[in-house]
Design a protein around this motif. Structure first.
Motif, PDB file in Angstrom:
ATOM      1  N   ALA A 197      29.816 -13.503 -32.071  1.00 16.02           N
ATOM      2  CA  ALA A 197      29.903 -12.035 -31.961  1.00 16.02           C
ATOM      3  C   ALA A 197      28.545 -11.312 -32.018  1.00 16.02           C
ATOM      4  O   ALA A 197      28.283 -10.448 -31.169  1.00 16.02           O
ATOM      5  N   PRO A 198      27.645 -11.618 -32.971  1.00 16.49           N
ATOM      6  CA  PRO A 198      26.380 -10.860 -33.010  1.00 16.49           C
ATOM      7  C   PRO A 198      25.530 -11.057 -31.755  1.00 16.49           C
ATOM      8  O   PRO A 198      24.820 -10.157 -31.322  1.00 16.49           O
ATOM      9  N   ARG A 201      26.682  -8.844 -28.909  1.00 11.90           N
ATOM     10  CA  ARG A 201      26.106  -7.491 -29.050  1.00 11.90           C
ATOM     11  C   ARG A 201      24.647  -7.474 -28.597  1.00 11.90           C
ATOM     12  O   ARG A 201      24.199  -6.540 -27.927  1.00 11.90           O
ATOM     13  N   GLN A 221      44.502 -16.346 -35.495  1.00 12.57           N
ATOM     14  CA  GLN A 221      43.233 -16.700 -36.138  1.00 12.57           C
ATOM     15  C   GLN A 221      43.265 -18.108 -36.777  1.00 12.57           C
ATOM     16  O   GLN A 221      42.364 -18.918 -36.538  1.00 12.57           O
ATOM     17  N   TYR A 234      33.429 -16.265 -37.066  1.00  9.80           N
ATOM     18  CA  TYR A 234      33.681 -14.954 -36.440  1.00  9.80           C
ATOM     19  C   TYR A 234      35.169 -14.844 -36.119  1.00  9.80           C
ATOM     20  O   TYR A 234      35.700 -15.651 -35.353  1.00  9.80           O
ATOM     21  N   SER A 235      35.813 -13.852 -36.713  1.00 13.77           N
ATOM     22  CA  SER A 235      37.256 -13.686 -36.517  1.00 13.77           C
ATOM     23  C   SER A 235      37.536 -13.146 -35.113  1.00 13.77           C
ATOM     24  O   SER A 235      36.638 -12.611 -34.443  1.00 13.77           O
ATOM     25  N   GLU A 237      39.118 -10.531 -34.477  1.00 12.63           N
ATOM     26  CA  GLU A 237      38.854  -9.087 -34.519  1.00 12.63           C
ATOM     27  C   GLU A 237      37.370  -8.792 -34.245  1.00 12.63           C
ATOM     28  O   GLU A 237      37.044  -7.895 -33.465  1.00 12.63           O
ATOM     29  N   GLU A 238      36.499  -9.570 -34.875  1.00 14.66           N
ATOM     30  CA  GLU A 238      35.048  -9.371 -34.652  1.00 14.66           C
ATOM     31  C   GLU A 238      34.675  -9.642 -33.198  1.00 14.66           C
ATOM     32  O   GLU A 238      33.844  -8.944 -32.609  1.00 14.66           O
ATOM     33  N   ASP A 241      35.961  -6.809 -31.021  1.00 13.07           N
ATOM     34  CA  ASP A 241      35.100  -5.629 -31.227  1.00 13.07           C
ATOM     35  C   ASP A 241      33.776  -5.766 -30.476  1.00 13.07           C
ATOM     36  O   ASP A 241      33.288  -4.812 -29.874  1.00 13.07           O
ATOM     37  N   SER A 242      33.189  -6.975 -30.515  1.00 11.82           N
ATOM     38  CA  SER A 242      31.906  -7.172 -29.816  1.00 11.82           C
ATOM     39  C   SER A 242      32.114  -7.076 -28.301  1.00 11.82           C
ATOM     40  O   SER A 242      31.232  -6.604 -27.583  1.00 11.82           O
ATOM     41  N   TYR A 245      32.213  -3.475 -27.366  1.00  7.82           N
ATOM     42  CA  TYR A 245      30.823  -2.985 -27.378  1.00  7.82           C
ATOM     43  C   TYR A 245      30.134  -3.395 -26.070  1.00  7.82           C
ATOM     44  O   TYR A 245      29.416  -2.609 -25.450  1.00  7.82           O
TER      45      TYR A 245
END
Ligand code: SF4
Length: 346
Positions: A197-198, A201, A221, A234-235, A237-238, A241-242, A245
């Motif tokens: 995820a990070p 982004r 999950q 990293y779930s 959801e994460e 979300d990414s 983004y």
């Protein structure tokens, strides 16, 4: 002294070296064009520079060039699978595919992989090392040289997790995008990730409008964490979300890859959960029948289960397609050719 691979360097970096060697700046462009337009495999093949300058270059630099160890040609659809040898003796796999809209290649970004997805042959011996920008690029160039055909798009979906080799992968994309090289648009490049995820982004912030594909494979999950260990970091959801983004930053639609495994994740309750997870997201779901490997004893879903799954997603308003199987007569799973090579079977 380890020589620097010229193919991994940007035009700006080559310019710095050229000036440092007392040559004119425009020589850098001649070198860059020879490597990335004429696809030179050796310093001797660089056009327009003197023998003396070539000699000085060879003292500090080299040019990465892959050797074909094995090539498997499909008699059905023109697909070609390659096993390439790198200069340190490691091997990687790449695939050339012919579509109605043009030719595409699937490239590796690492030798092996440390992500541990249970259905994947590439991770069985762990990560050996990252590929350099020049080594990723050379898969594209070696296929171009071998087929003599134009290549209009690529997917980073071979061995390795591209976002686990972020710097080299983005440098590779910049080299391929360079107007003095192949000038391939970012929109023709697809990066497939298991969901770091990070880094998704970070990629969004890099300003490259490339296509992003997420290997999802299970909308629950706990179950996803069993087949894909990255899910423990990293779930879902994460990841989602990414992706939101990413879509916001790039304006690109995201693809979710979903491998259908019989009796594991192909029931209609999975389709309903998946539809709920991706509700309202500008995305496309690519349904992939499992490519069996010997270390994972599951089967691909029956075709009626695949169709029912697709229909259930579409009834919820999602766009889903079933990936067409290319090269089914040479259908080695990704990573399998390298494993066979390591085991001495190639
Ligand atoms: S599926 Fe991709 S991320 Fe997962 S182990 Fe295989 S190469 Fe690595």
């Amino acid at each position: 002294m380890n020589k620097i691979d010229l193919k991994s360097l940007s035009l700006g970096e080559i310019e710095c070296f050229v000036l440092d060697m007392g040559e004119k700046k425009f020589r850098a462009k001649q070198i860059f064009k020879s490597l990335h337009q004429q696809l030179a495999t050796d310093i001797d093949e660089i056009k327009g520079i003197s023998a003396k300058f070539k000699q000085s270059l060879s003292e500090r630099f080299r040019v990465e060039a892959l050797k074909v160890v094995e090539r498997y040609d499909s008699k059905l659809d023109g697909t070609r699978k390659y096993l390439f040898r790198l200069s340190d003796g490691n091997v990687v796999e790449s695939v050339f595919m012919k579509y109605r809209h043009g030719n595409s290649v699937c490239l590796s970004t690492q030798v092996g992989c440390r992500m541990g997805c249970v259905f994947c042959a590439s991770t069985k011996s762990g990560l050996e090392r990252n590929l350099t920008p020049g080594e990723i690029l050379e898969q594209f160039y070696a296929i171009k040289r071998d087929t003599g055909e134009n290549i209009g798009s690529l997917v980073l979906m071979g061995s390795g997790e591209p976002l686990d080799n972020y710097e080299n992968v983005t440098a590779f994309m910049e080299l391929l995008h360079d107007v003095e090289g192949q000038n391939l648009s970012y929109r023709s490049m697809t990066l497939s990730t298991c969901g770091i995820a990070p880094k998704i982004r970070e990629l969004a912030d890099s300003g490259k409008p490339i296509n992003l594909a997420i290997s999802l494979h299970n909308p629950f999950q706990d179950e996803r964490a069993i087949i894909m260990p990255i899910a423990r970091s990293y779930s879902l959801e994460e990841i989602v979300d990414s992706c939101k983004y990413y879509i916001e930053a790039t304006g690109r639609r995201v693809t979710f890859e979903y491998t259908l495994i019989e009796g594991e994740n192909d029931g209609l309750e999975y389709a309903a959960k998946l539809a709920g997870l991706l509700r309202g997201i500008n995305c496309h779901i690519n349904l992939i029948p499992l490519n069996p490997i010997s270390e994972y004893s599951k089967s691909k879903s029956k075709s009626d289960a695949v169709i029912s799954f697709k229909n259930a997603l579409e009834r919820k308003g999602l766009v889903a397609t079933i990936r067409r199987e290319l090269g089914s007569d040479i259908n080695a799973a990704c990573g399998q050719l390298r494993n066979n090579y390591i085991d001495g079977e190639v």
